[in-house]
Write a protein that holds these residues in place. Structure first.
Motif, mmCIF file in Angstrom:
data_model
loop_
_atom_site.group_PDB
_atom_site.id
_atom_site.type_symbol
_atom_site.label_atom_id
_atom_site.label_comp_id
_atom_site.label_asym_id
_atom_site.label_seq_id
_atom_site.Cartn_x
_atom_site.Cartn_y
_atom_site.Cartn_z
ATOM 1 N N SER A 11 0.814 -1.201 -0.284
ATOM 2 C CA SER A 11 -0.059 -0.124 -0.048
ATOM 3 C C SER A 11 0.909 1.241 -0.101
ATOM 4 O O SER A 11 2.326 1.048 0.222
ATOM 5 C CB SER A 11 -1.054 -0.099 1.340
ATOM 6 O OG SER A 11 0.196 0.036 2.463
ATOM 7 N N LEU A 12 0.449 2.391 -0.250
ATOM 8 C CA LEU A 12 1.091 3.618 -0.311
ATOM 9 C C LEU A 12 1.730 3.769 1.040
ATOM 10 O O LEU A 12 2.947 4.509 1.223
ATOM 11 C CB LEU A 12 0.389 4.941 -0.555
ATOM 12 C CG LEU A 12 1.081 6.117 -0.881
ATOM 13 C CD1 LEU A 12 2.040 5.942 -1.844
ATOM 14 C CD2 LEU A 12 -0.049 7.424 -1.140
ATOM 15 N N ASP A 13 1.159 3.488 1.971
ATOM 16 C CA ASP A 13 1.787 3.311 3.588
ATOM 17 C C ASP A 13 2.637 2.229 3.809
ATOM 18 O O ASP A 13 2.941 2.215 5.062
ATOM 19 C CB ASP A 13 0.686 3.946 4.457
ATOM 20 C CG ASP A 13 -0.395 2.986 4.601
ATOM 21 O OD1 ASP A 13 -0.747 2.310 3.623
ATOM 22 O OD2 ASP A 13 -1.488 3.171 5.513
ATOM 23 N N THR A 138 3.989 -0.020 -5.554
ATOM 24 C CA THR A 138 3.039 0.599 -4.727
ATOM 25 C C THR A 138 1.851 1.083 -5.347
ATOM 26 O O THR A 138 1.620 1.457 -6.382
ATOM 27 C CB THR A 138 4.149 2.000 -4.426
ATOM 28 O OG1 THR A 138 5.368 1.560 -3.830
ATOM 29 C CG2 THR A 138 3.032 2.838 -3.289
ATOM 30 N N LEU A 142 -4.404 3.540 0.952
ATOM 31 C CA LEU A 142 -3.666 3.911 2.257
ATOM 32 C C LEU A 142 -4.395 2.839 3.397
ATOM 33 O O LEU A 142 -5.886 2.754 3.296
ATOM 34 C CB LEU A 142 -3.931 5.218 2.724
ATOM 35 C CG LEU A 142 -3.218 6.419 2.298
ATOM 36 C CD1 LEU A 142 -3.641 7.535 2.530
ATOM 37 C CD2 LEU A 142 -1.616 6.159 2.298
ATOM 38 N N GLY A 144 -3.603 2.364 6.635
ATOM 39 C CA GLY A 144 -3.463 2.923 8.187
ATOM 40 C C GLY A 144 -2.906 1.926 9.073
ATOM 41 O O GLY A 144 -2.283 2.593 10.013
ATOM 42 N N GLU A 145 -2.979 0.601 8.773
ATOM 43 C CA GLU A 145 -2.282 -0.434 9.631
ATOM 44 C C GLU A 145 -2.254 -1.506 8.956
ATOM 45 O O GLU A 145 -3.146 -1.806 8.029
ATOM 46 C CB GLU A 145 -2.954 -0.374 11.299
ATOM 47 C CG GLU A 145 -4.325 -1.164 10.996
ATOM 48 C CD GLU A 145 -4.970 -1.107 12.433
ATOM 49 O OE1 GLU A 145 -4.135 -0.785 13.277
ATOM 50 O OE2 GLU A 145 -5.899 -1.445 12.457
ATOM 51 N N PRO A 148 3.922 -4.508 7.788
ATOM 52 C CA PRO A 148 4.673 -3.624 7.052
ATOM 53 C C PRO A 148 5.589 -4.469 6.208
ATOM 54 O O PRO A 148 6.141 -5.585 6.703
ATOM 55 C CB PRO A 148 5.357 -2.767 8.152
ATOM 56 C CG PRO A 148 5.541 -3.561 9.186
ATOM 57 C CD PRO A 148 4.169 -4.344 9.448
#
Length: 185
Positions: A11-13, A138, A142, A144-145, A148
């Protein structure tokens, strides 16, 4: 030693899955690609002879409608998993040794290009300075959680940018080579 590559979407994040391991957001995003576009995955997949993944990634893949790796060799890193489904016993093996030992064994068996998958597996090979290239796509979402792609590293890891490609649906794919000879300490 065999070449070791990562080919993964985030994801972007920077998350590769939701906290519960689900990748529904990735599956949904993939439906926005034009028919026949796979962002280079098939070409990459054809270049590897062995996949190495963690148990959780293996369990996620087992939930797919069909086994996506055909007859390609798959190594699952796990101290908990003891058996694989009978239909996969010819191609899937379970190991519980270090990344370096796995690579040494695969090199001795003639493996030339390894595909790493799964957050912890990728992180452990990076920590041992065993990854050669990373292709990271990517996605424009988003979460958010979640889980990772990268966690804390012991020292900076220098990368050489090799290529970036953007897709009409907003995917951005970048390829990097890890500069093993000049790790920043």
């Amino acid at each position: 030693m065999p070449k070791v590559s990562v080919f993964i979407a985030t994801s972007l994040d920077g998350f590769i899955a939701r906290k519960d391991g689900k990748i529904d957001w990735l599956e949904k995003a993939n439906t926005t690609l034009p028919t026949g576009e796979d962002c280079g995955y098939q070409s990459f997949f054809e270049s590897v002879d062995t996949l190495v993944m963690g148990r959780k990634t293996f369990e996620t893949v087992l939930s797919f409608e069909a086994w996506p790796y055909g007859d390609k060799r798959v190594i699952v890193l796990s101290t908990q998993l003891k058996h694989v489904p009978p239909s996969l016993e010819k191609t899937v093996s379970v190991f519980s040794c270090t990344p370096r030992t796995i690579l040494e064994n695969l090199a001795a068996e003639g493996s030339r290009h390894i595909y790493l998958d799964g957050g912890r597996t990728i992180q452990s090979f990076i920590a041992d300075n065993l990854v050669d290239e990373m292709t990271i796509t990517t996605l424009p979402v988003l979460l958010g959680e979640g889980i990772p792609l990268f966690r804390k590293v012991m020292s900076d890891i220098a990368l050489t940018h090799m290529k970036t490609h953007t897709y009409a649906n907003g995917f951005v794919q970048s390829r990097y080579r890890i500069q093993k000879e000049c790790l920043i300490l």
